[in-house]
Scaffold this active site. Structure first.
Site, short mmCIF file in Angstrom:
data_model
loop_
_atom_site.label_atom_id
_atom_site.label_comp_id
_atom_site.label_asym_id
_atom_site.label_seq_id
_atom_site.Cartn_x
_atom_site.Cartn_y
_atom_site.Cartn_z
CD GLU A 26 -2.60 1.52 2.42
OE1 GLU A 26 -3.80 1.08 2.55
OE2 GLU A 26 -2.11 2.01 3.57
CD GLU A 30 -8.13 11.44 12.28
OE1 GLU A 30 -9.20 10.78 12.53
OE2 GLU A 30 -7.05 10.72 12.06
P1 GTP Z 1 -7.86 -0.09 6.92
O1 GTP Z 1 -8.31 1.20 7.56
O2 GTP Z 1 -6.52 0.04 6.97
O3 GTP Z 1 -8.62 -1.41 7.34
O4 GTP Z 1 -8.43 -0.13 5.17
P2 GTP Z 1 -9.19 0.88 4.32
O5 GTP Z 1 -9.69 0.06 3.48
O6 GTP Z 1 -10.42 1.56 5.48
O7 GTP Z 1 -8.46 1.72 3.75
P3 GTP Z 1 -8.28 3.20 3.73
O8 GTP Z 1 -7.85 3.62 2.54
O9 GTP Z 1 -9.58 3.98 4.25
O10 GTP Z 1 -7.12 3.79 4.80
C1 GTP Z 1 -6.07 2.92 4.91
C2 GTP Z 1 -5.00 3.74 5.81
O11 GTP Z 1 -5.04 5.12 5.43
C3 GTP Z 1 -5.16 3.90 7.36
O12 GTP Z 1 -4.38 2.74 8.12
C4 GTP Z 1 -4.27 5.01 7.72
O13 GTP Z 1 -3.01 5.04 7.62
C5 GTP Z 1 -4.83 6.25 6.65
N1 GTP Z 1 -6.12 6.49 6.97
C6 GTP Z 1 -7.22 6.45 6.60
N2 GTP Z 1 -8.31 7.32 6.94
C7 GTP Z 1 -7.65 8.10 7.77
C8 GTP Z 1 -8.07 9.16 8.72
O14 GTP Z 1 -9.20 9.59 8.93
N3 GTP Z 1 -7.21 9.70 9.54
C9 GTP Z 1 -5.76 9.35 9.47
N4 GTP Z 1 -4.88 9.72 10.16
N5 GTP Z 1 -5.32 8.35 8.68
C10 GTP Z 1 -6.24 7.85 8.02
#
Ligand code: GTP
Ligand code: MG
Length: 238
Positions: free
Chosen positions: A174, A189
């Protein structure tokens, strides 16, 4: 009992005796196999990070060498710890099967690239996926469509071969690409989210949203200034 034993042996790396666990020899053998598969899974994801980091540092050094514009400010990476990988496997209700985990959990290997400007984030992703051994599995463009809390970043799931003794093996990684203001906001955040265990007080949620707007405004302003200077419409000496 089976799950507890599995977690304990994976996390602590300690073999428990059959007397401690009251497991059959077959169960113990299958757990040994699972441990091997797990450490191999983690190792392959370390390798894919090495592969992608090499690609990124080549792009970076090449632009320094040719004195062309370097779009990359900062790079960090991490392999998910066995503990947090296991937690996610349980949370997602997946079986302890490394083939399934390899396919379903796409953030075991994570790389974060920080750029100065929004246009650079897209440019860096294009440079990476233009390489013929990089397969783009998925893009989530949280810059074009920020999350409701204001989170912005460009996420890409890439599949890149690692060259094992048995031949090239595709492994998933990723990549999160963001600007400096996006990164600044996301790390604060994350800290606040962690401190309040996800239950952030309304006042702070509101202030974080305002801060996200300010970060977004800063990105736009910096990009505008930068492109004015590059296009030569601004006299840089005056
Ligand atoms: P996971 O959250 O890893 O279960 O996967 P997902 O399918 O929800 O992927 P998504 O693309 O939403 O987010 C993956 C990663 O992005 C997270 O592990 C964080 O590192 C980052 N991330 C996503 N949303 C946020 C947020 O609202 N705040 C912060 N600080 N990081 C975020
Ligand atoms: Mg998420």
């Amino acid at each position: 009992m089976f799950r507890r034993y599995t977690e304990a042996t994976m996390e602590i790396g300690r073999e428990m005796t059959p007397a401690e666990t009251a497991l059959t020899p077959q169960q113990i053998e299958s757990i040994r196999q699972l441990r091997l598969d797990f450490s191999q899974l983690i190792m392959h994801h370390r390798f894919v990070i090495d592969e992608v980091l090499t690609k990124i540092s080549i792009l970076r050094e090449e632009s320094v060498h040719t004195r062309s514009y370097n779009p990359i400010e900062h790079i960090s990476s991490r392999v998910k710890s066995p503990r947090s990988l296991l937690e996610k496997v349980h949370r997602r209700g997946l079986p302890l099967d490394t083939e399934i985990i390899r396919r379903e959990i796409t953030d075991i290997a994570g790389i974060r690239i920080t750029c100065s400007f929004i246009a650079d984030t897209y440019h860096v992703l294009e440079l990476l996926i233009a390489q013929n051994d990089v397969r783009l599995v998925e893009v989530k463009d949280y810059i074009a469509e920020p999350k409701p809390n204001g989170y912005r970043s460009l996420h890409a799931i890439l599949e890149v071969p690692v060259f094992l003794r048995s031949g090239p093996t595709p492994v998933i990684c990723e990549v999160q690409i963001r600007t400096i203001p996006m990164d600044f906001w996301a790390s604060l955040e994350h800290k606040i989210h962690y401190k309040f265990d996800g239950d952030v007080p309304d006042r702070l949620v509101g202030e974080l949203t305002e801060a996200a707007d300010a970060a977004s405004e800063l990105d736009r302003k910096m990009e505008r200034l930068h492109s004015e200077v590059r296009e030569g419409s601004v006299d840089v000496d005056s």
